[in-house]
Scaffold this motif. Structure first.
Motif, PDB file in Angstrom:
ATOM      1  N   ALA A  33       0.829  -1.212   0.000  1.00 26.81           N
ATOM      2  CA  ALA A  33       0.000   0.000   0.000  1.00 26.81           C
ATOM      3  C   ALA A  33       0.858   1.254   0.000  1.00 26.81           C
ATOM      4  O   ALA A  33       0.425   2.319  -0.452  1.00 26.81           O
ATOM      5  CB  ALA A  33      -0.930   0.003   1.215  1.00 26.81           C
ATOM      6  N   GLY A  34       2.088   1.138   0.486  1.00 18.89           N
ATOM      7  CA  GLY A  34       2.995   2.283   0.486  1.00 18.89           C
ATOM      8  C   GLY A  34       3.318   2.757  -0.917  1.00 18.89           C
ATOM      9  O   GLY A  34       3.468   3.970  -1.155  1.00 18.89           O
ATOM     10  N   PHE A  35       3.435   1.821  -1.875  1.00 23.05           N
ATOM     11  CA  PHE A  35       3.672   2.208  -3.268  1.00 23.05           C
ATOM     12  C   PHE A  35       2.522   3.079  -3.775  1.00 23.05           C
ATOM     13  O   PHE A  35       2.737   4.106  -4.433  1.00 23.05           O
ATOM     14  CB  PHE A  35       3.789   0.969  -4.157  1.00 23.05           C
ATOM     15  N   ILE A  36       1.298   2.649  -3.468  1.00 27.25           N
ATOM     16  CA  ILE A  36       0.117   3.379  -3.950  1.00 27.25           C
ATOM     17  C   ILE A  36       0.051   4.763  -3.307  1.00 27.25           C
ATOM     18  O   ILE A  36      -0.233   5.763  -3.984  1.00 27.25           O
ATOM     19  CB  ILE A  36      -1.163   2.579  -3.660  1.00 27.25           C
ATOM     20  N   PHE A 211       3.858  -2.601 -21.804  1.00 26.11           N
ATOM     21  CA  PHE A 211       4.155  -1.304 -22.421  1.00 26.11           C
ATOM     22  C   PHE A 211       3.915  -0.170 -21.429  1.00 26.11           C
ATOM     23  O   PHE A 211       4.719   0.763 -21.337  1.00 26.11           O
ATOM     24  CB  PHE A 211       3.292  -1.101 -23.663  1.00 26.11           C
ATOM     25  N   LEU A 212       2.801  -0.250 -20.688  1.00 29.42           N
ATOM     26  CA  LEU A 212       2.455   0.809 -19.741  1.00 29.42           C
ATOM     27  C   LEU A 212       3.502   0.912 -18.633  1.00 29.42           C
ATOM     28  O   LEU A 212       3.928   2.012 -18.267  1.00 29.42           O
ATOM     29  CB  LEU A 212       1.071   0.536 -19.144  1.00 29.42           C
ATOM     30  N   VAL A 213       3.937  -0.246 -18.123  1.00 31.40           N
ATOM     31  CA  VAL A 213       4.974  -0.249 -17.093  1.00 31.40           C
ATOM     32  C   VAL A 213       6.268   0.353 -17.644  1.00 31.40           C
ATOM     33  O   VAL A 213       6.911   1.181 -16.994  1.00 31.40           O
ATOM     34  CB  VAL A 213       5.228  -1.678 -16.573  1.00 31.40           C
ATOM     35  N   ILE A 279       1.805   6.857 -11.514  1.00 31.07           N
ATOM     36  CA  ILE A 279       1.143   5.699 -12.114  1.00 31.07           C
ATOM     37  C   ILE A 279       2.062   4.485 -12.062  1.00 31.07           C
ATOM     38  O   ILE A 279       1.633   3.353 -11.778  1.00 31.07           O
ATOM     39  CB  ILE A 279       0.726   6.005 -13.564  1.00 31.07           C
ATOM     40  N   PHE A 280       3.359   4.716 -12.329  1.00 33.24           N
ATOM     41  CA  PHE A 280       4.332   3.626 -12.284  1.00 33.24           C
ATOM     42  C   PHE A 280       4.400   3.009 -10.890  1.00 33.24           C
ATOM     43  O   PHE A 280       4.449   1.781 -10.746  1.00 33.24           O
ATOM     44  CB  PHE A 280       5.709   4.147 -12.690  1.00 33.24           C
ATOM     45  N   LEU A 281       4.383   3.840  -9.847  1.00 28.37           N
ATOM     46  CA  LEU A 281       4.426   3.321  -8.481  1.00 28.37           C
ATOM     47  C   LEU A 281       3.176   2.497  -8.173  1.00 28.37           C
ATOM     48  O   LEU A 281       3.252   1.478  -7.473  1.00 28.37           O
ATOM     49  CB  LEU A 281       4.565   4.465  -7.488  1.00 28.37           C
ATOM     50  N   ALA A 282       2.029   2.938  -8.690  1.00 29.75           N
ATOM     51  CA  ALA A 282       0.799   2.165  -8.489  1.00 29.75           C
ATOM     52  C   ALA A 282       0.915   0.798  -9.158  1.00 29.75           C
ATOM     53  O   ALA A 282       0.520  -0.227  -8.589  1.00 29.75           O
ATOM     54  CB  ALA A 282      -0.394   2.939  -9.034  1.00 29.75           C
ATOM     55  N   LEU A 283       1.483   0.768 -10.373  1.00 29.61           N
ATOM     56  CA  LEU A 283       1.703  -0.506 -11.053  1.00 29.61           C
ATOM     57  C   LEU A 283       2.744  -1.340 -10.309  1.00 29.61           C
ATOM     58  O   LEU A 283       2.636  -2.567 -10.238  1.00 29.61           O
ATOM     59  CB  LEU A 283       2.164  -0.255 -12.494  1.00 29.61           C
ATOM     60  N   ARG A 284       3.734  -0.656  -9.746  1.00 28.84           N
ATOM     61  CA  ARG A 284       4.784  -1.361  -9.023  1.00 28.84           C
ATOM     62  C   ARG A 284       4.229  -2.070  -7.792  1.00 28.84           C
ATOM     63  O   ARG A 284       4.764  -3.108  -7.372  1.00 28.84           O
ATOM     64  CB  ARG A 284       5.881  -0.383  -8.626  1.00 28.84           C
ATOM     65  N   SER A 285       3.177  -1.520  -7.219  1.00 27.56           N
ATOM     66  CA  SER A 285       2.573  -2.180  -6.053  1.00 27.56           C
ATOM     67  C   SER A 285       2.074  -3.577  -6.415  1.00 27.56           C
ATOM     68  O   SER A 285       1.973  -4.443  -5.549  1.00 27.56           O
ATOM     69  CB  SER A 285       1.418  -1.335  -5.517  1.00 27.56           C
ATOM     70  N   ARG A 286       1.786  -3.764  -7.691  1.00 32.72           N
ATOM     71  CA  ARG A 286       1.306  -5.079  -8.150  1.00 32.72           C
ATOM     72  C   ARG A 286       2.435  -5.990  -8.618  1.00 32.72           C
ATOM     73  O   ARG A 286       2.408  -7.203  -8.374  1.00 32.72           O
ATOM     74  CB  ARG A 286       0.297  -4.859  -9.319  1.00 32.72           C
ATOM     75  N   TYR A 287       3.458  -5.413  -9.249  1.00 33.80           N
ATOM     76  CA  TYR A 287       4.454  -6.248  -9.917  1.00 33.80           C
ATOM     77  C   TYR A 287       5.833  -6.235  -9.256  1.00 33.80           C
ATOM     78  O   TYR A 287       6.715  -6.952  -9.727  1.00 33.80           O
ATOM     79  CB  TYR A 287       4.596  -5.814 -11.377  1.00 33.80           C
ATOM     80  N   ASP A 288       6.034  -5.456  -8.217  1.00 37.80           N
ATOM     81  CA  ASP A 288       7.330  -5.475  -7.557  1.00 37.80           C
ATOM     82  C   ASP A 288       7.562  -6.846  -6.903  1.00 37.80           C
ATOM     83  O   ASP A 288       6.670  -7.403  -6.288  1.00 37.80           O
ATOM     84  CB  ASP A 288       7.417  -4.379  -6.492  1.00 37.80           C
ATOM     85  N   ARG A 289       8.770  -7.362  -7.042  1.00 40.53           N
ATOM     86  CA  ARG A 289       9.071  -8.693  -6.503  1.00 40.53           C
ATOM     87  C   ARG A 289       9.045  -8.694  -4.974  1.00 40.53           C
ATOM     88  O   ARG A 289       8.630  -9.673  -4.343  1.00 40.53           O
ATOM     89  CB  ARG A 289      10.458  -9.152  -6.976  1.00 40.53           C
ATOM     90  N   MET A 290       9.573  -7.650  -4.364  1.00 44.97           N
ATOM     91  CA  MET A 290       9.650  -7.536  -2.905  1.00 44.97           C
ATOM     92  C   MET A 290      10.211  -8.803  -2.272  1.00 44.97           C
ATOM     93  O   MET A 290       9.657  -9.348  -1.318  1.00 44.97           O
ATOM     94  CB  MET A 290       8.278  -7.195  -2.306  1.00 44.97           C
ATOM     95  N   ASP A 291      11.333  -9.301  -2.851  1.00 42.25           N
ATOM     96  CA  ASP A 291      11.945 -10.505  -2.288  1.00 42.25           C
ATOM     97  C   ASP A 291      13.366 -10.216  -1.822  1.00 42.25           C
ATOM     98  O   ASP A 291      13.812  -9.098  -1.888  1.00 42.25           O
ATOM     99  CB  ASP A 291      11.945 -11.640  -3.301  1.00 42.25           C
TER     100      ASP A 291
END
Length: 291
Positions: A33-36, A211-213, A279-291
């Motif tokens: 949620a921090g990304f968003i 493409f959007l990312v 917008i990129f950060l919002a997308l990153r909240s979904r696709y960031d690996r966070m590992d």
């Protein structure tokens, strides 16, 4: 069991709990949620910069101004509380992972250093700590509205720079801080063009999403980098001229950009870049690996 062994046992238990938290999937999901929240702030900041570039005023072009606009909306304070918690949890997640998780300088589940530290391991560690600091700053901006009703960040920036300038060697320290921020801005631009952020993301299945990312990542990083570069330059100039009170944060940097030749067009481009970074950060909240 003597007192020393008890203390060590408690420390080992706390250490194990921290490492489990670093690997917790639920902790990771909530922290996203921090990304968003951060993206929302950048998008509003960018939209404000665009309106200033168009000569329509636009209010305060800084984080506090962006959060203030959120607060003015229906249920705005509820959203601010959620954003504050999201940024605070993201900062905590970054710190836990810097010292106990994947970015730690030691092996997982052990006190021993990792066999392969090297330059990349140190870069990962400091990147994670830097991210934690960045999210603490954003969380602090939200907290001002949660607990204190907001603040004039431009005035706060001016007061902070003036206080630092009065310390022994303060002007030189202020110039060094400005130079570091400017360098970070340049690094953002370079990383955006080189797409370094792709290493941290999962590959989206949809071609449109990919493409959007990619588009928002490149342009967004350039917008963020240009903003940091302008802030750094303003700090250096204000310190070099002996007028640290002239530094008024991001708002002063962006409005100063508007007053330069072709400034309105540059400010429009930077504003759009910041919106896309959000917008990129919002997308990153979904696709960031966070590992």
């Amino acid at each position: 069991m003597n007192e020393k062994e008890k203390v060590r046992q408690v420390a080992d238990s706390a250490d194990s709990a921290a490492q489990e938290a670093a690997d917790s999937r639920w902790f990771e999901r909530v922290a996203r949620a921090g990304f968003i929240a951060n993206g929302l702030v950048h998008a509003i900041l960018g939209a404000t910069a665009v309106t200033i570039g168009l000569g329509q005023g636009g209010g305060e072009a800084d984080q506090a101004g962006a959060v203030g606009q959120i607060a003015a909306q229906p249920f705005g304070m509820v959203l601010i509380v959620i954003c504050f918690l999201g940024c605070a949890l993201m900062a905590l997640w970054c710190l836990v992972n810097a010292f106990f998780g994947s970015a730690s300088l030691r092996g997982p589940g052990t006190r021993d250093p990792q066999h392969r530290q090297g330059r990349k391991q140190w870069i990962d560690f400091f990147t994670m700590v830097g991210s934690a600091i960045a999210y603490v700053v954003v969380a602090a901006t939200f907290s001002q509205f949660v607990f204190g009703g907001g603040a004039d960040s431009g005035k706060s920036s001016s007061q902070a720079s003036t206080t630092l300038a009065k310390a022994p060697g303060g002007l030189y320290i202020l110039m060094a801080v400005g130079a570091v921020i400017a360098i970070i801005g340049i690094v953002f631009c370079i990383n955006g063009l080189r797409r370094k952020w792709k290493e941290d993301l999962r590959r989206p299945r949809s071609a449109i999403t990919r493409f959007l990312v990619g588009f928002t990542g490149v342009v967004g990083y350039l917008g963020k980098g240009a903003t940091l570069l302008s802030v750094g330059i303003l700090i250096v100039v204000s310190a070099a001229t002996g007028d640290p009170e002239e530094f008024t944060g991001i708002d002063g940097a962006l409005k100063g950009m508007r007053d330069q030749p072709f400034g309105p067009y540059l400010l429009l481009a930077v504003g759009l870049g910041l919106v896309l970074y959000g917008i990129f950060l919002a997308l990153r909240s979904r696709y960031d690996r966070m590992d």
